[in-house]
Design an enzyme around this catalytic site. Structure first.
Site, PDB file in Angstrom:
ATOM      1  N   CYS A 144       0.548  -1.026  -0.312  1.00  0.00           N
ATOM      2  CA  CYS A 144      -0.123   0.261  -0.371  1.00  0.00           C
ATOM      3  C   CYS A 144       0.489   1.230   0.402  1.00  0.00           C
ATOM      4  CB  CYS A 144      -1.229  -0.086   1.452  1.00  0.00           C
ATOM      5  SG  CYS A 144      -2.389  -1.283   1.410  1.00  0.00           S
ATOM      6  N   HIS A 145       1.289   1.479   1.297  1.00  0.00           N
ATOM      7  CA  HIS A 145       2.921   2.970   1.021  1.00  0.00           C
ATOM      8  C   HIS A 145       4.258   2.332   1.282  1.00  0.00           C
ATOM      9  CE1 HIS A 145      -2.000   3.376   2.232  1.00  0.00           C
ATOM     10  NE2 HIS A 145      -1.038   4.450   1.604  1.00  0.00           N
ATOM     11  N   GLY A 146       4.637   0.915   0.714  1.00  0.00           N
ATOM     12  CA  GLY A 146       6.073   0.592   0.933  1.00  0.00           C
ATOM     13  C   GLY A 146       6.590   0.385   2.039  1.00  0.00           C
TER      14      GLY A 146
END
Lengths: 421, 170
Positions: free
Chosen positions: B134-136
């Site tokens: 999702c956001h690394g």
């Protein structure tokens, strides 16, 4: 409300109006003096009213067939699409209607930004508008969860988890929002209830928004105060009604194009897979209209600060009437502001683009620069510009440059009562 | 009665009325708020037993506990050595591997990214542990956050070995 007394012609009308002055209200609305120079950017208020009513009516019908239960929601949406008479049409109107609603609201907001419609004496109209915009985002998010696809489920998980960033009570709030330890059936049922409620709250605020508008009257493309009624105004009916109606027809063509030709282009294929709490889709992105704020969230490497930055990006708009120190409303007479305005438009579009891209490498860098600029525009550029900018002379009335003789700016400049320097 | 005294009595009555009113409103509002918290049926599902006899070293199974995924990884000797070798100074949220996996062969943790709740992917990322798409966020083989926006390591739930092959979570 009305500038002149109104008496209904018929006896029955007078009898009724004395007891409940609905006819006076109707008369106020039809005779309402409107600046004669309103351009097509002013037609989006009417278009937005149409969008709200469309969403309420189609939503009401969908609720007759939809089942708000984690085991049945996904299937009931497919049932609407395949079995219910015209179910596909009603659902596609509702789903694309949300995007059309946001398209119109963004044009409406950016029109205000260009022509300075948020400035005194219209601050309350503006703030009510921002509250409506916030409620729209809430309604859109809640509605997106209802089909219970993969994007619904994981979108709900990510957005509700934003609250876990709050120190100490965050986790407790998230559990409370979920009604459990993860997004599940209790979450779905309450989201459905709230999704049904919010449009009616918006409707109430729209009434206040229009009421607050009718106190000072419309702003206009040259942003000056005008005398009402006067040579500078036309009655709302039929002039503005026809103009709004024509713009609405044009808008409906765009709307119909999406509904009938590319009904799924604004959605995600992953949402046609039923929710699975064990697998997160490889690439989670919100709907297009939330992308700029999503980019701001991701551009900050800290969880709490990211959430704060995202919320501030929206709430800063409410402070706009006080952040913009310039007395001149319309960008037409603000040569520097006009340039910064278009830079802001580009900045928001860039944020939207990088919000849809993976948060790494060059995209992340661009997102960070664009986020910084977004806040810079509101917190530094606007306050300073009001003091530094040399604005152009503003005409005294809408008709004056034409009927008052020469439209030559030098002529106008010599008139008394000119406020700007 | 002198005016001053009347005023005092009035003030007392107003304050008392507001106070009682506030308590009454609170007593009505609280049930409305608390009804949204996890109900008895949700709380009743608080523990799960898992048979791990079929899990080979180097494999992870995912089970559902309280609606959330739990990763149970049987780690290889190399992975254990790697997890133990990490210096505390390198960690954003310093926790020793011994404290996260009592039995070093078995890592049992909530498969929920501490950023915004996505499920990280197994054997991915820069640290050969987990990677959240999702956001690394990158996690190591002990489930500790090494890179990305997540603030803390992945959570270790309460669990115990009922016997050699069964783990009870919760």
């Amino acid at each position: 409300m009305s500038e002149h007394e109104y008496t209904p012609k018929s006896k029955v009308g007078k009898w009724f109006n004395d007891r409940l002055p609905l006819l006076t209200l109707a008369n106020h609305l039809t005779d309402y003096p409107t600046p004669k120079n309103l351009n097509y950017w002013w037609t989006f208020g009417g278009i937005l009213t149409f969008c709200l009513i469309t969403q309420i009516v189609t939503g009401l019908v969908l609720a007759m067939h939809y089942i708000a239960h984690a085991d049945m929601a996904f299937e009931s949406v497919e049932h609407i699409m395949r079995d219910v008479n015209y179910g596909w049409l009603i659902r596609y109107i509702h789903a694309n209607g949300a995007s059309m609603f946001f398209l119109a609201v963004y044009i409406h907001i950016f029109r205000s930004l260009f022509y300075g419609s948020y400035k005194s004496p219209r601050e309350i109209i503006w703030i009510i508008g921002i509250i409506i915009y916030l409620l729209m985002m809430a309604a859109a998010f809640l509605g997106y969860v209802l089909p219970w696809g993969q994007m619904s489920f994981w979108g709900a998980t990510v957005i509700t988890n934003l609250f876990s960033a709050i120190p100490l009570v965050g986790e407790g709030i998230v559990t409370w929002l979920w009604g459990g330890y993860s997004v599940d059936n209790p979450t779905l049922t309450r989201f459905f209830t709230l999704h049904y409620l919010i449009p009616f709250l918006i409707l109430g605020l729209v009434v206040l928004h229009i009421w607050a508008l009718h106190v000072p009257g419309n702003n206009n493309p040259i942003g000056i105060d005008i005398k009402k009624p006067s040579k500078d105004t036309v009655p709302f009916h039929p002039y503005i009604v026809i103009k709004d109606g024509f713009a609405l027809l044009m808008f409906m063509i765009v709307f119909a194009f999406f509904v009938f030709y590319t009904p799924n282009i604004l959605g995600h294929a992953d949402n046609y897979i039923e929710a699975n709490p064990l697998v997160t889709p490889a690439h989670i992105v919100p709907e297009w209209y939330l992308l700029p704020f999503y980019a701001i969230l991701r551009s900050v490497p800290d969880k709490l600060l990211g959430v704060i930055a995202m919320l501030s990006a929206i709430l800063i708009l409410a402070a706009l009437p006080w952040l913009d120190t310039s007395k001149i409303r319309s960008a037409v007479f603000r040569p520097l502001y006009k340039q910064f305005y278009w830079i802001l438009v580009a900045d928001v579009l860039i944020l939207g683009y990088v919000g849809a891209m993976p948060a790494e490498g060059l995209y992340l860098l661009i997102a960070r620069v664009a986020t910084a600029y977004y806040f810079l525009h509101f917190l530094v550029v606007l306050p300073v510009l009001g003091f530094k900018e040399r604005t152009m002379p503003v005409p005294l009335s809408i008709t004056e440059p034409i009927l008052g003789g020469s439209p030559n700016l030098a002529t106008v400049k010599n008139k008394d009562g000119l406020k700007n320097q | 009665m002198p005016e001053k005294e009347t005023k005092k009595r009035r003030d007392f009555l107003f304050t008392a009325t507001y106070a009682v009113g506030a308590v009454g409103v609170g007593a009505v509002v609280w049930p409305m708020i608390d009804q949204m918290n996890p109900d008895a049926s949700v709380k009743a599902l608080a523990s799960t037993e898992v048979d791990v006899s079929t899990v080979n070293p180097g494999n992870t199974i995912t089970v559902l506990w309280r609606g959330k995924p739990v990763f149970i990884r049987r780690r290889t000797q190399d992975e254990i050595a790697e997890a133990k070798s990490v210096s505390m100074k390198e960690l954003k949220h310093p926790e020793k591997d011994e404290d996260r996996a009592k039995n070093p062969e078995w890592l049992v943790m909530l498969g929920v990214c501490t950023h915004l709740g996505c499920v990280p992917l197994d054997q991915k990322g820069d640290y050969n542990g987990w990677f959240c798409p999702c956001h690394g966020s990158h996690y190591d083989i002990s489930g500790r956050i090494r890179k990305g926006p997540a603030p803390t390591n992945m959570e270790i739930p309460e669990y115990k070995f009922v016997d050699a092959n069964t783990i009870k979570i919760g």
